[in-house]
Design a protein around this motif. Structure first.
Motif, mmCIF file in Angstrom:
data_model
loop_
_atom_site.group_PDB
_atom_site.id
_atom_site.type_symbol
_atom_site.label_atom_id
_atom_site.label_comp_id
_atom_site.label_asym_id
_atom_site.label_seq_id
_atom_site.Cartn_x
_atom_site.Cartn_y
_atom_site.Cartn_z
ATOM 1 N N LYS A 36 0.793 -81.398 -36.721
ATOM 2 C CA LYS A 36 -1.243 -80.889 -37.542
ATOM 3 C C LYS A 36 -1.408 -81.473 -36.964
ATOM 4 N N ASN A 37 -2.801 -80.612 -36.175
ATOM 5 C CA ASN A 37 -3.904 -80.453 -36.056
ATOM 6 C C ASN A 37 -3.858 -81.612 -34.393
ATOM 7 N N THR A 38 -2.782 -81.618 -33.639
ATOM 8 C CA THR A 38 -2.664 -82.568 -32.887
ATOM 9 C C THR A 38 -1.546 -81.464 -31.449
ATOM 10 N N PRO A 39 -1.667 -82.789 -30.468
ATOM 11 C CA PRO A 39 -1.428 -81.876 -29.218
ATOM 12 C C PRO A 39 -0.210 -82.159 -29.672
ATOM 13 N N ARG A 69 7.741 -80.476 -20.698
ATOM 14 C CA ARG A 69 8.592 -80.342 -22.214
ATOM 15 C C ARG A 69 7.425 -79.481 -22.637
ATOM 16 N N TYR A 70 5.906 -80.154 -22.135
ATOM 17 C CA TYR A 70 5.543 -80.424 -24.151
ATOM 18 C C TYR A 70 3.539 -80.090 -23.325
ATOM 19 N N GLY A 71 4.042 -80.458 -21.666
ATOM 20 C CA GLY A 71 2.569 -80.034 -21.530
ATOM 21 C C GLY A 71 1.915 -80.790 -21.001
ATOM 22 N N ASP A 72 -0.120 -81.312 -20.444
ATOM 23 C CA ASP A 72 0.134 -81.879 -19.514
ATOM 24 C C ASP A 72 -0.948 -83.212 -20.694
ATOM 25 N N VAL A 73 -1.095 -82.139 -21.752
ATOM 26 C CA VAL A 73 -1.410 -83.746 -22.951
ATOM 27 C C VAL A 73 -0.651 -83.511 -24.500
ATOM 28 N N VAL A 74 0.011 -84.550 -24.352
ATOM 29 C CA VAL A 74 1.545 -85.607 -25.474
ATOM 30 C C VAL A 74 1.172 -85.937 -26.429
ATOM 31 N N ILE A 84 -2.306 -90.778 -27.010
ATOM 32 C CA ILE A 84 -2.140 -90.035 -25.958
ATOM 33 C C ILE A 84 -2.326 -89.417 -24.724
ATOM 34 N N ILE A 85 -1.446 -88.643 -24.097
ATOM 35 C CA ILE A 85 -0.524 -88.977 -22.427
ATOM 36 C C ILE A 85 -1.385 -87.929 -21.827
ATOM 37 N N LEU A 86 -2.173 -87.896 -20.936
ATOM 38 C CA LEU A 86 -2.415 -87.290 -19.960
ATOM 39 C C LEU A 86 -2.084 -87.194 -19.078
ATOM 40 N N SER A 87 -1.231 -85.636 -18.229
ATOM 41 C CA SER A 87 -0.058 -85.614 -16.922
ATOM 42 C C SER A 87 -1.435 -85.167 -15.835
ATOM 43 N N SER A 88 -1.996 -84.210 -15.690
ATOM 44 C CA SER A 88 -2.819 -83.979 -14.311
ATOM 45 C C SER A 88 -4.262 -84.091 -14.730
ATOM 46 N N LEU A 89 -4.624 -84.182 -13.172
ATOM 47 C CA LEU A 89 -5.730 -84.565 -12.731
ATOM 48 C C LEU A 89 -7.379 -83.306 -14.242
ATOM 49 N N GLU A 90 -6.540 -82.348 -14.181
ATOM 50 C CA GLU A 90 -7.382 -81.415 -14.983
ATOM 51 C C GLU A 90 -7.608 -81.628 -16.176
ATOM 52 N N ALA A 91 -6.296 -82.198 -16.764
ATOM 53 C CA ALA A 91 -6.519 -82.498 -18.028
ATOM 54 C C ALA A 91 -7.515 -83.766 -18.279
ATOM 55 N N VAL A 92 -7.379 -84.942 -17.457
ATOM 56 C CA VAL A 92 -8.289 -85.856 -17.060
ATOM 57 C C VAL A 92 -9.652 -85.017 -17.452
ATOM 58 N N ARG A 93 -9.919 -84.741 -15.925
ATOM 59 C CA ARG A 93 -11.379 -84.005 -16.329
ATOM 60 C C ARG A 93 -11.613 -83.681 -17.773
ATOM 61 N N ASP A 94 -10.823 -82.681 -18.045
ATOM 62 C CA ASP A 94 -11.467 -82.137 -18.964
ATOM 63 C C ASP A 94 -11.604 -83.216 -20.608
#
Length: 309
Positions: A36-39, A69-74, A84-94
């Motif tokens: 709930k309310n989390t990635p 499996r879950y996306g770039d923000v886990v 929170i685990i960030l797995s892409s440059l786009e997620a890190v920049r966002d």
């Protein structure tokens, strides 16, 4: 006597029953609130969260599988601590760039306080004036206009790297280590190195290796159970503290020795213009003195650049 024994049995049963009820309620609440309310992320176990799902080796491989499996923000939990685990440059920049005012702060890591010798986990960690000051220092030297001055240095080091690769291709790892260290060391401290056996290189690599080793999952338990910080070094489960003390000495040597060398060279007139000399000169008062706070911050920001080579 029989009544007394019966009373003790009933009291024990009540305590066990109450504990089981609390455990069931906690588990139900944790599972009901999960997601709930989390990635999205892997489902945690009661009480311990996802800690058993994170291996001591090849963590990046597991994180890559979760990203697929879950996306770039886990989202995961280590005990009760969300992560929170960030797995892409786009997620890190966002998150870290576009919303830096929200996400630039740091959690209060107890282990980091042990490694750095801070009095408490909150000291020096909050994103505030001191961190902004360090960023301002770095931006003064590494803004888009200023970095063009580093081009001749980069060109020279690239030529040295290529020559070393041509002459001794089997030692390519050492050539790459020397290249990375030589560039940042000359920019930061005006120090020119010839090989990876240079003292400054060995200081940085030792501090980096010990810091990584000290941050193992077992050592990081102190961040989730802060009372462990008070365990004496001779007691069981205290190895994290022994390693932290050893790492602290290595980090202090990496910070202090190159910085003190620059100060000595400035006194003798032999200093090469660099990041450290520029900031030290810029922050002297009319009498030529520099405040202990400014000196400590310049040393800290220079050490951060050096460590991130």
């Amino acid at each position: 006597m029989v009544l007394s024994s019966l009373s003790r049995v009933l009291t024990t049963e009540y305590v066990i029953g109450a504990f089981l009820i609390l455990f069931v309620l906690f588990t139900y609440k944790s599972l009901a609130s999960f997601g709930k309310n989390t990635p999205p992320g892997p489902r945690p176990l009661p009480l311990i969260g996802n800690i058993l799902q994170i291996p001591t080796d090849d963590q990046e491989g597991v994180f890559t599988e979760w990203a697929a499996r879950y996306g770039d923000v886990v989202h995961i939990k280590i005990f009760s601590q969300p992560m929170i685990i960030l797995s892409s440059l786009e997620a890190v920049r966002d998150l870290l760039d576009k919303k830096s005012s929200i996400y630039s702060d740091r959690p209060r890591f107890v282990l980091m306080a042990e490694l750095m010798g801070w009095e408490s986990a909150s000291t020096h960690q909050r994103y505030g004036p001191r961190f902004r000051k360090h960023r301002r220092f770095i931006n003064q030297i590494f803004n888009q206009r200023a970095i063009s001055a580093f081009r001749p240095l980069q060109d020279r080091e690239v030529l040295i790297l290529l020559e070393n690769m041509l002459n001794a291709p089997e030692a390519f790892v050492d050539h790459l280590r020397r290249f990375a260290a030589a560039t940042i060391l000359e920019i930061t401290y005006g120090h020119n190195i010839k090989s990876v056996d240079d003292l400054f290189v060995r200081l940085a690599e030792r501090a980096g290796t010990l810091t990584v080793e000290a941050g193992t999952p077992a050592a990081s338990l102190v961040d989730f159970f802060p009372m462990m910080r008070h365990i004496p070094t001779w007691a069981p489960f205290s190895m994290f503290k022994v390693n932290a003390l050893k790492t602290r000495k290595a980090v202090e040597a990496m910070m202090n020795i190159p910085f003190d060398q620059v100060k000595d060279d400035m006194k003798s007139g032999k200093a090469v213009p660099c990041y450290t000399t520029t900031l030290l000169d810029a922050h002297r008062d009319h009498s030529g003195s520099i405040s202990p706070e400014d000196e400590e911050d310049i040393k800290g920001s220079a050490g951060t650049l050096f460590a991130g080579k």
